[in-house]
Design an enzyme around this catalytic site. Structure first.
Site, mmCIF file in Angstrom:
data_model
loop_
_atom_site.group_PDB
_atom_site.id
_atom_site.type_symbol
_atom_site.label_atom_id
_atom_site.label_comp_id
_atom_site.label_asym_id
_atom_site.label_seq_id
_atom_site.Cartn_x
_atom_site.Cartn_y
_atom_site.Cartn_z
ATOM 1 N N GLY A 1 32.257 19.424 -11.144
ATOM 2 C CA GLY A 1 30.933 19.621 -11.739
ATOM 3 C C GLY A 1 29.898 19.986 -10.691
ATOM 4 O O GLY A 1 29.007 20.808 -10.932
ATOM 5 N N ASP A 2 30.014 19.382 -9.515
ATOM 6 C CA ASP A 2 29.076 19.690 -8.427
ATOM 7 C C ASP A 2 29.260 21.136 -7.983
ATOM 8 O O ASP A 2 28.295 21.831 -7.672
ATOM 9 C CB ASP A 2 29.307 18.773 -7.217
ATOM 10 C CG ASP A 2 29.276 17.306 -7.601
ATOM 11 O OD1 ASP A 2 28.621 16.972 -8.598
ATOM 12 O OD2 ASP A 2 29.919 16.504 -6.895
#
Ligand code: 26A
Length: 344
Positions: free
Chosen positions: A298-299
Site C-alpha cells: 500500500g505504501d
C-alpha cells in the site's frame, strides 16, 4: 511546475525499522495478533521482536509507512525530489534507516532523540497477510519544534506537494495540521493516507480535524470500512465510501478532493468530489510464484501515485504508477524496491 526544482515532495510520519519474519498461526496466537493488522505494541508484545530475531530468522528492513512511500516516490522521480521528516534515536537502527534512504536517494531530516531508541515494527508474514506490531520509540517524540526549525520550515515552504501518513496522528497531530494549513494557504496538494483501521477508529478527532485539508485521501478497503463504521456512515460498499470521502467539506475550493481506495488484488477505486462517476482500475497482476510478501504494498502504491501527482500526470496515470510500483514491491522482501532501478 518546473521539473528541475529539488525536493518538491515533502513527507512526514514515523521512521521505523521493520523486524520481519515468516511466521505461523501459533506465533500470531501467542501474541494475540490478527493475521492482517497494524497495531501499537502493548506490554504483552514486549518479547515479540526478540522472538522474531531469535526463532524466526527475522530480517531488519527499512520501514515506516510514509518513509516507504517517500522512497517509492523517489524511485520514480528525478534525483533529489523527495524529503522525509520523522523522529529517530541515535543508534544502530537509525544508521540502518539512514543507509537505506541514502541508497534510495531519499533525503531524510530526522529529529534525533539521543535518549530514546529508534522505533521498531515487528512484522509477521503468514501467506499473503502481514501483521504489524509497532514500538514507536523515538518516532513518538517528533514535535512541532523540529518542523518549525528555520532550515526544516524552508523545506516545507519550498515543497510543492505534501504527503502525510495517517499513523502520525498517534504522534503529533499539530505537525500534521501545520502542513495541512500551509498547503491550503498556498494552494498546494495535501495528500493523506488513512494508514490503518485503528486510525479512523481511535484517532477520529485529529483525523477529522485534518479532513477539510485533504486534496487526496488514500486508503485500502479495510481502512475505508473502518472510516465508514467509526463515522456512522452506514456504508459498506467501497465505492460509496470513496464517494463520501471525496465529498467531505473542503477548505481549499480551488482543488476537488480525490479519494483513492485500493483493494489488494481487486480494482482500485477513485472518486472525485462533485462527480457522479466512480472509476475502477484493475491492478497489474503478479504470478503467484513471484509474490514475496505484501508488507509495504500500500505504501508503494501511494509512492507511485504521489510521483504521478508531483509530475503533473493525470489521475489515471498516477493510479497506474501506484499499481506498477506496488507490484514491484510485492516481489521484494518487505517494503523494498528493486535495484538497479526498473523504468516505468
Ligand atoms: C504508529 N504505527 C503503528 C506505525 C506503523 C508503521 N508506520 C508508521 N507508524 N505500523 C506499521 N508501520 C509500517 O507500515 C509499513 C507497511 O505498510 C511498517 O514499518 C511497515 O514498513
Amino acid at each position: 511546475m518546473s521539473s528541475t526544482k529539488e525536493y518538491r515532495l515533502l513527507c512526514l510520519e514515523n521512521p521505523l525499522l521493520d523486524i520481519q519474519a515468516f511466521g505461523n498461526e501459533a506465533l500470531l496466537e501467542k501474541y494475540g495478533l490478527k493475521a492482517n493488522d497494524a497495531i501499537l505494541a502493548e506490554s504483552k508484545h514486549q518479547d515479540l521482536h526478540e522472538e522474531l530475531l531469535n526463532n524466526y530468522d527475522a530480517k531488519l528492513i527499512a520501514g515506516g509507512a510514509a518513509q516507504n512511500t517517500a522512497r517509492g516516490a523517489q524511485y520514480l522521480l528525478p534525483e533529489n525530489s523527495v524529503v522525509y521528516l520523522g523522529g529517530v534515536g541515535d543508534d544502530k537502527y537509525a544508521a540502518i534507516l539512514r543507509d537505506a534512504c541514502k541508497q534510495a536517494g531519499l533525503r531524510v531530516e530526522y529529529r534525533v532523540d539521543p535518549k530514546v531508541p529508534t522505533g521498531r515494527c515487528g512484522v509477521v508474514i503468514t501467506g499473503h497477510n502481514r501483521s504489524m506490531c509497532t514500538e514507536l520509540g523515538a518516532a513518538n517524540h517528533y514535535d512541532l519544534e523540529h518542523l518549525k526549525r528555520p532550515d526544516i520550515w524552508a523545506l516545507v515552504e519550498n515543497a510543492e506537494v505534501f504527503y502525510v501518513g495517517g499513523y502520525h496522528f498517534t504522534v503529533c497531530p499539530a505537525a500534521v495540521m501545520e502542513l495541512a494549513t500551509e498547503a491550503a494557504s498556498k494552494n498546494k496538494p495535501f495528500v493523506l493516507s488513512l494508514a490503518a483501521p485503528f486510525i479512523p477508529q481511535f484517532f477520529k478527532d485529529p483525523l477529522d480535524a485534518s479532513a477539510p485539508y485533504w486534496d487526496y485521501v488514500i486508503g485500502n478497503e479495510t481502512e475505508a470500512a473502518a472510516y465508514s463504521e467509526s463515522h456512522g456512515l452506514g456504508l459498506t460498499d467501497v465505492k460509496e465510501i470513496a464517494k463520501a470521502l471525496a465529498n467531505l467539506p473542503k477548505k481549499n475550493t480551488q482543488r476537488k478532493r480525490v479519494a483513492v481506495v485500493t483493494q489488494g488484488t481487486g480494482p482500485t477505486i477513485v472518486a472525485v468530489q462533485g462527480e457522479d462517476e466512480i472509476k475502477e482500475y484493475p491492478v497489474h497482476k503478479i504470478p503467484e510464484e513471484e509474490i514475496n510478501d505484501t508488507n509495504g504494498a500500500g505504501d508503494a502504491f501511494a509512492g507511485g501515485f504521489c510521483a504521478g501527482v508531483v509530475s503533473g500526470r493525470s489521475l489515471a496515470e498516477s493510479v497506474d504508477m501506484g499499481q506498477w510500483l506496488a507490484r514491484l514491491s510485492i516481489k521484494e522482501l518487505g517494503p523494498s524496491y528493486p535495484f538497479p532501478k526498473q523504468a516505468y
